[in-house]
Design a protein around this motif. Sequence first.
Motif, PDB file in Angstrom:
ATOM      1  N   HIS A  12       0.853  -1.182   0.000  1.00  0.00           N
ATOM      2  CA  HIS A  12       0.000   0.000   0.000  1.00  0.00           C
ATOM      3  C   HIS A  12       0.896   1.242   0.000  1.00  0.00           C
ATOM      4  N   MET A  13       0.304   2.406   0.030  1.00  0.00           N
ATOM      5  CA  MET A  13       1.088   3.638   0.062  1.00  0.00           C
ATOM      6  C   MET A  13       0.371   4.665   0.927  1.00  0.00           C
ATOM      7  N   GLU A  14       1.063   5.214   1.902  1.00  0.00           N
ATOM      8  CA  GLU A  14       0.472   6.210   2.791  1.00  0.00           C
ATOM      9  C   GLU A  14       1.087   7.582   2.537  1.00  0.00           C
ATOM     10  N   ILE A  15       0.244   8.595   2.490  1.00  0.00           N
ATOM     11  CA  ILE A  15       0.683   9.975   2.306  1.00  0.00           C
ATOM     12  C   ILE A  15       0.685  10.668   3.664  1.00  0.00           C
ATOM     13  N   ILE A  16       1.767  11.365   3.963  1.00  0.00           N
ATOM     14  CA  ILE A  16       1.895  12.049   5.243  1.00  0.00           C
ATOM     15  C   ILE A  16       1.526  13.519   5.088  1.00  0.00           C
ATOM     16  N   PHE A  17       0.597  13.985   5.920  1.00  0.00           N
ATOM     17  CA  PHE A  17       0.168  15.382   5.888  1.00  0.00           C
ATOM     18  C   PHE A  17       1.032  16.206   6.839  1.00  0.00           C
ATOM     19  N   VAL A  18       1.344  17.439   6.432  1.00  0.00           N
ATOM     20  CA  VAL A  18       2.377  18.183   7.155  1.00  0.00           C
ATOM     21  C   VAL A  18       1.937  19.547   7.689  1.00  0.00           C
ATOM     22  N   PHE A  19       0.810  20.082   7.220  1.00  0.00           N
ATOM     23  CA  PHE A  19       0.404  21.425   7.648  1.00  0.00           C
ATOM     24  C   PHE A  19      -1.084  21.459   7.964  1.00  0.00           C
ATOM     25  N   LEU A  20      -1.494  22.470   8.729  1.00  0.00           N
ATOM     26  CA  LEU A  20      -2.895  22.818   8.908  1.00  0.00           C
ATOM     27  C   LEU A  20      -3.056  24.227   8.373  1.00  0.00           C
ATOM     28  N   GLU A  21      -3.850  24.383   7.318  1.00  0.00           N
ATOM     29  CA  GLU A  21      -3.959  25.690   6.677  1.00  0.00           C
ATOM     30  C   GLU A  21      -5.240  25.787   5.858  1.00  0.00           C
ATOM     31  N   GLY A  22      -5.410  26.907   5.176  1.00  0.00           N
ATOM     32  CA  GLY A  22      -6.598  27.147   4.365  1.00  0.00           C
ATOM     33  C   GLY A  22      -7.396  28.321   4.892  1.00  0.00           C
ATOM     34  N   ASN A  23      -8.113  29.007   3.995  1.00  0.00           N
ATOM     35  CA  ASN A  23      -8.890  30.172   4.406  1.00  0.00           C
ATOM     36  C   ASN A  23     -10.315  29.810   4.794  1.00  0.00           C
ATOM     37  N   ASP A  24     -10.641  28.515   4.867  1.00  0.00           N
ATOM     38  CA  ASP A  24     -11.980  28.085   5.296  1.00  0.00           C
ATOM     39  C   ASP A  24     -11.880  26.881   6.226  1.00  0.00           C
ATOM     40  N   GLY A  25     -10.797  26.756   6.957  1.00  0.00           N
ATOM     41  CA  GLY A  25     -10.556  25.568   7.762  1.00  0.00           C
ATOM     42  C   GLY A  25     -10.208  25.867   9.212  1.00  0.00           C
ATOM     43  N   PRO A  26      -9.028  25.428   9.667  1.00  0.00           N
ATOM     44  CA  PRO A  26      -7.900  24.925   8.868  1.00  0.00           C
ATOM     45  C   PRO A  26      -8.042  23.448   8.506  1.00  0.00           C
ATOM     46  N   TRP A  27      -7.310  23.055   7.422  1.00  0.00           N
ATOM     47  CA  TRP A  27      -7.355  21.702   6.904  1.00  0.00           C
ATOM     48  C   TRP A  27      -5.948  21.142   6.759  1.00  0.00           C
ATOM     49  N   SER A  28      -5.850  19.818   6.786  1.00  0.00           N
ATOM     50  CA  SER A  28      -4.562  19.153   6.601  1.00  0.00           C
ATOM     51  C   SER A  28      -4.166  19.196   5.127  1.00  0.00           C
ATOM     52  N   SER A  29      -2.940  19.623   4.866  1.00  0.00           N
ATOM     53  CA  SER A  29      -2.413  19.656   3.503  1.00  0.00           C
ATOM     54  C   SER A  29      -1.160  18.792   3.420  1.00  0.00           C
ATOM     55  N   PHE A  30      -0.759  18.458   2.182  1.00  0.00           N
ATOM     56  CA  PHE A  30       0.475  17.703   1.994  1.00  0.00           C
ATOM     57  C   PHE A  30       1.170  18.213   0.737  1.00  0.00           C
ATOM     58  N   TYR A  31       2.391  17.756   0.538  1.00  0.00           N
ATOM     59  CA  TYR A  31       3.214  18.269  -0.552  1.00  0.00           C
ATOM     60  C   TYR A  31       2.974  17.527  -1.866  1.00  0.00           C
ATOM     61  N   LEU A  32       2.926  18.305  -2.946  1.00  0.00           N
ATOM     62  CA  LEU A  32       3.085  17.788  -4.302  1.00  0.00           C
ATOM     63  C   LEU A  32       4.388  18.354  -4.837  1.00  0.00           C
ATOM     64  N   ARG A  33       5.113  17.561  -5.608  1.00  0.00           N
ATOM     65  CA  ARG A  33       6.299  18.036  -6.302  1.00  0.00           C
ATOM     66  C   ARG A  33       5.979  18.048  -7.780  1.00  0.00           C
ATOM     67  N   VAL A  34       6.060  19.236  -8.367  1.00  0.00           N
ATOM     68  CA  VAL A  34       5.575  19.436  -9.739  1.00  0.00           C
ATOM     69  C   VAL A  34       6.687  19.980 -10.612  1.00  0.00           C
ATOM     70  N   GLY A  35       6.771  19.474 -11.851  1.00  0.00           N
ATOM     71  CA  GLY A  35       7.662  20.053 -12.842  1.00  0.00           C
ATOM     72  C   GLY A  35       9.076  19.526 -12.812  1.00  0.00           C
ATOM     73  N   SER A  36       9.887  20.080 -13.733  1.00  0.00           N
ATOM     74  CA  SER A  36      11.308  19.743 -13.852  1.00  0.00           C
ATOM     75  C   SER A  36      12.107  21.033 -14.022  1.00  0.00           C
ATOM     76  N   PRO A  37      12.937  21.380 -13.035  1.00  0.00           N
ATOM     77  CA  PRO A  37      13.148  20.691 -11.758  1.00  0.00           C
ATOM     78  C   PRO A  37      11.919  20.798 -10.861  1.00  0.00           C
ATOM     79  N   GLU A  38      11.872  19.971  -9.835  1.00  0.00           N
ATOM     80  CA  GLU A  38      10.699  19.906  -8.972  1.00  0.00           C
ATOM     81  C   GLU A  38      10.479  21.198  -8.202  1.00  0.00           C
ATOM     82  N   GLN A  39       9.198  21.584  -8.101  1.00  0.00           N
ATOM     83  CA  GLN A  39       8.777  22.681  -7.240  1.00  0.00           C
ATOM     84  C   GLN A  39       7.755  22.106  -6.260  1.00  0.00           C
ATOM     85  N   SER A  40       7.946  22.338  -4.976  1.00  0.00           N
ATOM     86  CA  SER A  40       7.052  21.793  -3.950  1.00  0.00           C
ATOM     87  C   SER A  40       5.934  22.775  -3.635  1.00  0.00           C
ATOM     88  N   VAL A  41       4.702  22.287  -3.691  1.00  0.00           N
ATOM     89  CA  VAL A  41       3.530  23.072  -3.319  1.00  0.00           C
ATOM     90  C   VAL A  41       2.677  22.233  -2.371  1.00  0.00           C
TER      91      VAL A  41
END
Length: 550
Positions: A12-41
Amino acid sequence: MAAAGSCRHTSHMEIIFVFLEGNDGPWSSFYLRVGSPEQSVRVLVSTASPESMVVLSDYGCSNSVFSNAPSDCAVSRGTLFNANQSSSWDELGLFGINQNGVGLEANLGYSQRADFSLDTLSIGLTGPTLKNQTVAGIATPKPFYLGIFGLNPQPVNFTSLGNFSSPSYFTTLKDEGTIPSLSWSYTAGAKYRLKQVYAQLIFSGYDTSRFTANSVSFSMADDVTRDLVVYLQSISYSGSTSAILLSDPILIFIDSTDPNLWLPEAVCDAFEQAFGLTLDSESGLYLVNDTHNTELLNSNAQVTFRLSDVASGGDAVTITLPYDAFALTAQAPLVDNSSYYFPLKRAANSTQYTLGRAFLQEAYLSADYERGIFNVSACAWDENAEEHIVTISSKDSDSACSGNSCPSAGGSSDDSSSLSNGAVAGIAIAALVGVAILAAVLFFFIRRQRQKTAYKATLPETDVSVLSGPVHNAPPPPPESSDDSASQTRFWSPEAILNSVSDSNYGQSSSSGGNGNHEQSVDENGMELDGDGTQIQPVYHELDGSEVGK
């Protein structure tokens, strides 16, 4: 906020959430790495979306989309993505996320233009990297303030690109053998529980320590854009008094994309009376001042939802939300000044009935798309419980196992074994030797077969996904020529994309910091992301969101 997390996976695969944020929460968020070279959002989970969305750096904090952008805009929106710095950004064009009432959140009235592309995408800080994944760049802070990561397995279809179809990240993980089954489990986490409980997302498995098991199984609906549908048989309230808020069963969609509970007007009236709520006409939210919020917290009020796969009777599961789950915080641009709000929306019709992200603070959701079933369970809150993840096998492997050795979504597991430790060890060693021999044989066989077929041409199979997946609307035809056309920006007005749909290709191929050569239905001037007819001026931000000189 927690320390940076990671992604770990075996079967299986588990994703780890790292922040509590959002303008209607707060909510748990996690990282995506996008593009080449990678940019973390950082993004939130959407159980309904087939694509992922990121906030674009050129427009996400500009005056065109924010009349008064907060000083920490870039950080508060999950960090901005710069498409121009990604060499793998393969632009497809600007599209709406839905069309003619069909598609992502169309029933809820969402309107969002996004700059769609294919790009390299990775999940977590160390998770698997997949190329040519659908990524949509957004600008406006409504309806999505943070980006999202989509869990819907349906492909993204583009009618104006010759019915070009792009598979979802989730499906690609399964197709490439990274995960064993097309299934996932998710709960949104609850800041008010224990010492702040973060969300949990597991591909091809579920964590028995996070929920209370039940015997209720739900069948998925035929509508692929609203598939996780249950019968909500009743809603009851208890606190300073008690009341039945819903007595007649309704069909309702479970969706983490939107934070709110979208319920019939009569039910909303009952909520207003039970909690003393008043709808704010300017924001459209049920705002709650500090004094009233404290009173509701002290009343120990709670709401119980009874869910079933049938309209009446039958097996059912109850999910109870304390008032803490409703005491969310709204921030700009939803409101001018930060305020508590109650996540309740008055549904215009039955197609809007939705149990949103707020509900999933107390509910554990497991979806098995191969078997067409899902489970909803009440979250368990045991601070000392040890994580116990059970893998959900593929439907294709059912014939090779039976009983509890073939777990399905959200089911219970039995770890007992009648074998002695010595017998288990002997079997394990023999199995390892057998696997090694089998792997060697398969390696040479597959290598030989690949050599045989390397130069053999085959006709492509019919792409059934093009016929079944959500369709994204085509861009509008080019505008009539005018004297000032040369000064226009790359983007059209919202009226153009919302009121004009075409299956033809009008323009030539274009790209934005990428290597795309797709045929575009986009004019050479492109289209607009900010929702106005004014030119978008890119802004540049440091990590703390402050604007620096260009």
